[in-house]
Design a protein around this motif. Sequence first.
Motif, short mmCIF file in Angstrom:
data_model
loop_
_atom_site.label_atom_id
_atom_site.label_comp_id
_atom_site.label_asym_id
_atom_site.label_seq_id
_atom_site.Cartn_x
_atom_site.Cartn_y
_atom_site.Cartn_z
N UNK A 65 44.46 46.82 41.22
CA UNK A 65 43.23 46.01 41.21
C UNK A 65 43.33 44.81 42.14
N UNK A 66 44.38 44.01 41.98
CA UNK A 66 44.52 42.77 42.74
C UNK A 66 45.19 43.07 44.08
N UNK A 67 44.54 42.65 45.15
CA UNK A 67 45.05 42.91 46.50
C UNK A 67 45.69 41.69 47.13
N UNK A 68 45.24 40.52 46.78
CA UNK A 68 45.83 39.27 47.26
C UNK A 68 45.85 38.28 46.12
N UNK A 69 46.98 37.62 45.90
CA UNK A 69 47.08 36.62 44.82
C UNK A 69 47.84 35.39 45.30
N UNK A 70 47.11 34.49 45.94
CA UNK A 70 47.65 33.21 46.38
C UNK A 70 46.96 32.09 45.58
N UNK A 71 47.46 30.90 45.72
CA UNK A 71 46.86 29.78 44.99
C UNK A 71 45.47 29.44 45.54
N UNK A 72 45.24 29.69 46.82
CA UNK A 72 43.96 29.37 47.43
C UNK A 72 43.13 30.60 47.77
N UNK A 73 43.62 31.78 47.40
CA UNK A 73 42.91 33.01 47.76
C UNK A 73 43.21 34.10 46.75
N UNK A 74 42.15 34.80 46.34
CA UNK A 74 42.31 35.96 45.47
C UNK A 74 41.39 37.06 45.97
N UNK A 75 41.93 38.27 46.08
CA UNK A 75 41.14 39.42 46.49
C UNK A 75 41.40 40.55 45.51
N UNK A 76 40.34 41.26 45.13
CA UNK A 76 40.48 42.31 44.13
C UNK A 76 39.39 43.36 44.30
N UNK A 77 39.57 44.47 43.60
CA UNK A 77 38.59 45.56 43.63
C UNK A 77 37.82 45.61 42.31
N UNK A 78 36.62 46.12 42.39
CA UNK A 78 35.81 46.29 41.19
C UNK A 78 34.42 46.79 41.53
N UNK A 79 33.76 47.36 40.56
CA UNK A 79 32.37 47.75 40.72
C UNK A 79 31.55 46.54 40.27
N UNK A 80 31.18 45.69 41.22
CA UNK A 80 30.63 44.37 40.91
C UNK A 80 29.19 44.44 40.38
N UNK A 81 28.38 45.32 40.94
CA UNK A 81 26.99 45.44 40.51
C UNK A 81 26.72 46.88 40.08
N UNK A 82 26.18 47.04 38.88
CA UNK A 82 25.88 48.38 38.37
C UNK A 82 24.71 49.04 39.08
N UNK A 83 23.75 48.24 39.52
CA UNK A 83 22.51 48.81 40.01
C UNK A 83 22.46 48.97 41.53
N UNK A 84 23.62 49.02 42.18
CA UNK A 84 23.60 49.23 43.64
C UNK A 84 24.15 50.62 43.96
N UNK A 85 24.10 50.95 45.24
CA UNK A 85 24.56 52.27 45.67
C UNK A 85 26.06 52.30 45.93
N UNK A 86 26.70 51.15 45.84
CA UNK A 86 28.14 51.06 46.10
C UNK A 86 28.92 51.20 44.80
N UNK A 87 30.05 51.83 44.88
CA UNK A 87 30.91 51.94 43.70
C UNK A 87 31.92 50.79 43.73
N UNK A 88 33.18 51.12 43.93
CA UNK A 88 34.21 50.09 43.98
C UNK A 88 34.20 49.39 45.33
#
Length: 200
Positions: A65-88
């Motif tokens: 799930x977590x791709x970057x974990x710094x004190x000033x930066x975080x990057x992760x994956x997820x299905x952020x909006x249910x009602x869009x055409x994009x998945x993860x």
Amino acid sequence: MNIGLVTSFIVGGLLLLSVLFFNVSLQNKSQENTLATTTNETLNDLVTLISHDINRMGYQVTSSVIKTMDSNKIAFLGDIYDNDSMDTTRVTWEWKNNSFGAVSSTPNPNDYYLVRTGPTSDGNAAGEIQFPVTYFNVNYRNGQGVATSNEYLVREIEIEIMLESGESYSVTSRGDGDRRYYRTVWKRSFFPTNLNKVLY
């Protein structure tokens, strides 16, 4: 010399100075309240968005799930909006506290952009939203509440944000013409369901 007349002038002068000081103080307080309202509204918008993102972290994700974990930066994956055409999709929050991230649209020298890159509700998979903030910090902890740098052990994410007003206000009570920026701080620990589901 008429003592009564002199006394009247002195009293009148003091009264006039008191009224002028009160008027300046009232104007400064009004300016401070306006700056406080604007800053708090900006923080509320920021907190709403970042809370939504963190709570959706890992949703519909079957890999790391977590791709970057710094004190000033975080990057992760997820299905952020249910009602869009994009998945993860990938979401990144990064505080650019360097010369490249300095905010030039306000006179506050402490402002640097906190940039959110990721999907937007209108279907853009890599939209960018910028917030001027004074401080941004992320801490990562395992299930026992101990700091960890292992992305697979993260169960708790603590985020702290500090905002200052873009404009300064005068502090007349100090008598030295000091100017300050209105400041507000937000801090919260998240326990994303999709990071903790392995504990159920």
